[in-house]
Motif scaffolding. Structure first.
Motif, short mmCIF file in Angstrom:
data_model
loop_
_atom_site.label_atom_id
_atom_site.label_comp_id
_atom_site.label_asym_id
_atom_site.label_seq_id
_atom_site.Cartn_x
_atom_site.Cartn_y
_atom_site.Cartn_z
N ASN A 1 0.82 -1.21 0.00
CA ASN A 1 0.00 0.00 0.00
C ASN A 1 0.86 1.26 0.00
O ASN A 1 0.51 2.26 -0.64
CB ASN A 1 -0.93 0.01 1.22
N MET A 2 1.98 1.21 0.73
CA MET A 2 2.86 2.38 0.75
C MET A 2 3.47 2.62 -0.64
O MET A 2 3.63 3.77 -1.07
CB MET A 2 3.97 2.19 1.78
N SER A 3 3.78 1.53 -1.35
CA SER A 3 4.30 1.67 -2.71
C SER A 3 3.24 2.30 -3.63
O SER A 3 3.54 3.17 -4.46
CB SER A 3 4.73 0.31 -3.26
N PHE A 4 2.00 1.83 -3.47
CA PHE A 4 0.91 2.40 -4.28
C PHE A 4 0.71 3.88 -3.97
O PHE A 4 0.56 4.70 -4.88
CB PHE A 4 -0.38 1.62 -4.01
N ILE A 5 0.69 4.22 -2.68
CA ILE A 5 0.48 5.62 -2.29
C ILE A 5 1.64 6.48 -2.77
O ILE A 5 1.46 7.64 -3.17
CB ILE A 5 0.29 5.72 -0.77
N ASP A 6 2.85 5.92 -2.75
CA ASP A 6 4.01 6.66 -3.26
C ASP A 6 3.84 6.95 -4.74
O ASP A 6 4.09 8.09 -5.20
CB ASP A 6 5.28 5.84 -3.02
N MET A 7 3.39 5.96 -5.51
CA MET A 7 3.16 6.17 -6.93
C MET A 7 2.04 7.18 -7.16
O MET A 7 2.12 8.07 -8.02
CB MET A 7 2.79 4.84 -7.59
N ALA A 8 0.96 7.04 -6.36
CA ALA A 8 -0.17 7.95 -6.51
C ALA A 8 0.24 9.37 -6.16
O ALA A 8 -0.19 10.33 -6.82
CB ALA A 8 -1.32 7.50 -5.60
N THR A 9 1.06 9.52 -5.14
CA THR A 9 1.53 10.84 -4.74
C THR A 9 2.34 11.49 -5.86
O THR A 9 2.19 12.69 -6.16
CB THR A 9 2.37 10.76 -3.46
N THR A 10 3.21 10.71 -6.51
CA THR A 10 4.01 11.23 -7.62
C THR A 10 3.09 11.72 -8.75
O THR A 10 3.29 12.82 -9.31
CB THR A 10 4.95 10.14 -8.16
N SER A 11 2.06 10.92 -9.07
CA SER A 11 1.13 11.31 -10.14
C SER A 11 0.35 12.56 -9.75
O SER A 11 0.16 13.47 -10.58
CB SER A 11 0.17 10.16 -10.43
N LEU A 12 -0.11 12.63 -8.53
CA LEU A 12 -0.91 13.78 -8.10
C LEU A 12 -0.07 15.05 -8.04
O LEU A 12 -0.55 16.14 -8.38
CB LEU A 12 -1.53 13.49 -6.73
N LEU A 13 1.19 14.91 -7.63
CA LEU A 13 2.06 16.09 -7.60
C LEU A 13 2.36 16.58 -9.02
O LEU A 13 2.43 17.80 -9.26
CB LEU A 13 3.37 15.75 -6.88
N ALA A 14 2.51 15.63 -9.96
CA ALA A 14 2.71 16.03 -11.36
C ALA A 14 1.48 16.76 -11.89
O ALA A 14 1.59 17.79 -12.60
CB ALA A 14 3.01 14.80 -12.22
N LEU A 15 0.29 16.24 -11.55
CA LEU A 15 -0.95 16.90 -11.95
C LEU A 15 -1.05 18.28 -11.31
O LEU A 15 -1.48 19.26 -11.96
CB LEU A 15 -2.14 16.04 -11.57
N ALA A 16 -0.66 18.36 -10.03
CA ALA A 16 -0.70 19.66 -9.35
C ALA A 16 0.24 20.66 -10.02
O ALA A 16 -0.10 21.85 -10.18
CB ALA A 16 -0.33 19.48 -7.88
N ASP A 17 1.44 20.21 -10.45
CA ASP A 17 2.38 21.10 -11.13
C ASP A 17 1.79 21.63 -12.44
O ASP A 17 1.91 22.82 -12.76
CB ASP A 17 3.68 20.36 -11.42
N ARG A 18 1.15 20.73 -13.23
CA ARG A 18 0.53 21.16 -14.48
C ARG A 18 -0.60 22.14 -14.20
O ARG A 18 -0.79 23.12 -14.94
CB ARG A 18 -0.02 19.95 -15.25
N SER A 19 -1.37 21.88 -13.12
CA SER A 19 -2.47 22.78 -12.77
C SER A 19 -1.96 24.17 -12.42
O SER A 19 -2.52 25.19 -12.85
CB SER A 19 -3.26 22.21 -11.59
N VAL A 20 -0.89 24.21 -11.65
CA VAL A 20 -0.30 25.50 -11.27
C VAL A 20 0.19 26.24 -12.51
O VAL A 20 0.01 27.47 -12.65
CB VAL A 20 0.86 25.29 -10.27
#
Length: 369
Positions: free
Chosen positions: A117-136
């Motif tokens: 689960n920690m590996s999944f959340i780590d991957m999800a966090t990377t994707s969400l941060l990338a999306l957040a960067d594009r949004s900004v």
């Protein structure tokens, strides 16, 4: 003093107690002989005086020797009791050692899915941060009056890759599952700590519910594949004055025996799982009945008289030591002044009941029977 088997310690204790009793009888016999000589020699004062002096010297010498022997025996008794306590602790640690592989598996399973689960959340966090960067970047461009189509296209592509709806559903589940796994590990570690910690020689008031919960957790790897466990404790059950580690060990032995008995029936393909029922109820005003019942094959009548004998076992070599029920008997009867009861019906199951007194000291415990 080297470690001795439980049966040897009990035999040695009995031998020493008989020797002490024999010494006391010798002193009484000498005193009676002196009294008889006094009665028979009334007509010869000189002979009476001489014999009295002789007997008095003998009595004094014997009394001194017996007192020295008594002190030596008392010291030996104390050492044997200490050795017995150490042996009981060793038996408990041996039980934990036998359960170690199963306990390690119990800890490894939640550890593994927490790590996943920690590996999944780590991957999800990377994707969400990338999306957040594009949004900004998009918001900054809009604020500057720049509606660059390439920037919007990059944002849309990132949003598709992120699978936001999927992450919304999965992240809370992963966190909840991880929290549950960590709590499960904490329960196992807490139970092992409580179970393995030696209690003192004095009895203290113990909540039997906590003892049952700890034992069920520690023994989980033994019963979870072969049986379901039900527990039932009276609401008004008082705390039990006892040595907690000994009662926990005795209960563990009964639960493990019940699981092994049920496993014998499952190996025949009769059913998928059996049932172990643990109950704690009041028996009258002075006792608590702590019982473990199973729906295994039962105990044949021809061996029921021997089940509490040290080293007696019906299991194959390497599968059983014959010490489990002997230790239960010693704990309940010798250490707590209680009773151990066995009810068994071949083909239907067995019920062991530890009847324990609600008394603190040994004298009161004897009167509670």
């Amino acid at each position: 003093m080297p470690s001795l088997p439980q049966s040897d310690i009990e035999a040695r204790l009995s031998e020493l107690e008989h020797k002490l009793l024999a010494r006391d009888k010798t002193i009484d016999a000498l005193k009676r002989r002196l009294a008889q000589q006094d009665e028979g020699m009334r007509n010869s004062p000189f002979a009476l005086l001489e014999q009295n002096i002789s007997l008095a010297n003998v009595v004094a010498r014997k009394t001194g020797e017996l007192e020295q022997e008594r002190q030596a025996l008392q010291k030996t008794l104390g050492e044997l009791r200490q050795t017995q306590t150490q042996l009981l602790q060793s038996q408990k640690m041996e039980s934990i050692g036998q359960l170690a592989a199963g306990i390690a598996h119990e800890i490894n399973t939640p550890t593994q899915y927490v790590a996943d689960n920690m590996s999944f959340i780590d991957m999800a966090t990377t994707s969400l941060l990338a999306l957040a960067d594009r949004s900004v970047a998009v918001i900054a461009a809009l604020r500057a009056g720049d509606s660059d189509p390439a920037l919007l296209a990059d944002f849309d592509a990132t949003l598709r890759r992120t699978k936001l709806d999927y992450l919304r559903r999965q992240i809370p589940d992963a966190l909840a599952q991880s929290k549950e796994g960590l709590e499960h590990i904490a329960r196992i570690v807490s139970a092992m700590k409580a179970f393995s910690h030696p209690s003192g020689v004095d009895k203290v008031a113990v909540d039997i519910r906590e003892v049952i919960a700890t034992t069920v957790t520690v023994a989980r790897s033994e019963w979870k594949y072969v049986a379901e466990i039900e527990t039932q404790v009276d609401d008004d059950l008082p705390d039990l004055p006892c040595r907690r580690d000994l009662i926990g060990q005795a209960l563990l032995n009964l639960v493990v025996n019940a699981a092994h008995a049920i496993a014998e029936t499952l190996s025949e393909g009769v059913r998928d799982k059996g049932l172990i029922r643990i109950t704690a109820t009041r028996f009258g005003d002075r006792h608590i009945d702590l019982s473990v019942a199973d729906d295994g094959p039962g105990i044949p009548p021809d061996i029921r008289e021997r089940i509490f004998e040290p080293f007696f076992t019906t299991k194959p070599v390497g599968k059983g030591t014959g010490q489990g029920l002997a230790m239960v008997y010693t704990t309940v009867v010798d250490q707590h002044g209680g009773e151990i009861l066995c009810e068994s019906d071949v083909g239907r199951g067995t019920r062991f009941t530890m009847r324990l007194p609600l008394c603190i000291d040994n004298d009161e415990a004897a009167s509670c029977r």
